[in-house]
Design a protein around this motif. Sequence first.
Motif, PDB file in Angstrom:
ATOM      1  N   GLY A   1       0.808  -1.219   0.000  1.00  0.00           N
ATOM      2  CA  GLY A   1       0.000   0.000   0.000  1.00  0.00           C
ATOM      3  C   GLY A   1       0.838   1.266   0.000  1.00  0.00           C
ATOM      4  O   GLY A   1       1.993   1.272   0.424  1.00  0.00           O
TER       5      GLY A   1
ATOM      6  N   VAL B   1       0.292   4.048   1.726  1.00  0.00           N
ATOM      7  CA  VAL B   1       0.474   4.624   3.059  1.00  0.00           C
ATOM      8  C   VAL B   1       1.698   4.031   3.744  1.00  0.00           C
ATOM      9  O   VAL B   1       2.468   4.747   4.397  1.00  0.00           O
ATOM     10  N   SER B   2       1.920   2.730   3.573  1.00  0.00           N
ATOM     11  CA  SER B   2       3.070   2.081   4.227  1.00  0.00           C
ATOM     12  C   SER B   2       4.400   2.584   3.675  1.00  0.00           C
ATOM     13  O   SER B   2       5.443   2.390   4.290  1.00  0.00           O
TER      14      SER B   2
ATOM     15  N   HIS C   1      -4.372   6.135   0.110  1.00  0.00           N
ATOM     16  CA  HIS C   1      -4.098   4.751  -0.288  1.00  0.00           C
ATOM     17  C   HIS C   1      -3.914   4.564  -1.784  1.00  0.00           C
ATOM     18  O   HIS C   1      -3.738   3.439  -2.246  1.00  0.00           O
TER      19      HIS C   1
ATOM     20  N   TRP D   1      -2.251   4.543  -5.421  1.00  0.00           N
ATOM     21  CA  TRP D   1      -0.982   4.539  -6.147  1.00  0.00           C
ATOM     22  C   TRP D   1      -1.179   5.323  -7.441  1.00  0.00           C
ATOM     23  O   TRP D   1      -2.075   5.016  -8.217  1.00  0.00           O
TER      24      TRP D   1
END
Length: 158
Positions: free
Chosen positions: A83, A85-86, A92, A94
Amino acid sequence: MKAKYKPSDYEILRRRCVELKEAGWKQKDITSALGLTEGWVSQTLKKYRELGAEGLLARKPPGSLPKLTSEQLSQLVEELKQGAVSHGFPGHIWTRSRVNELIGRLFGVSYDLTQVGRILKKLGWSLQKPAKKARQQSKQKVQQWREETVPELKKSRG
């Protein structure tokens, strides 16, 4: 005067060049007869000596080597699955520019954004449009809002 040929004609010219050489023609005579340079005729005959008839075949010129290996592409897919955010992006989603930034961070290379789209397509990722309604939306509350709140808003305007 040197003739102009289409790329598809060169295989035929290479074969004719070899035929004339095997018929006893001198290299400079082949050059004149076919309207080619001496260097081209020389290279053609050299390829024929080294590779035989295989050396005369037309080939698509090789493109540049890919910047990312298949292992790196597999790693990219795993990172994308984690994801946006990570990886420190807000939200969220891309985008091509975010994916390109991630590629730069992970592998130290950068692509034109159109190439990023092609890479994603090759990896099985497709353009997705976010849903227009929230996942946690309640149908009952929406219906109640439409039946009670909307008419009240219309009354207060008029």
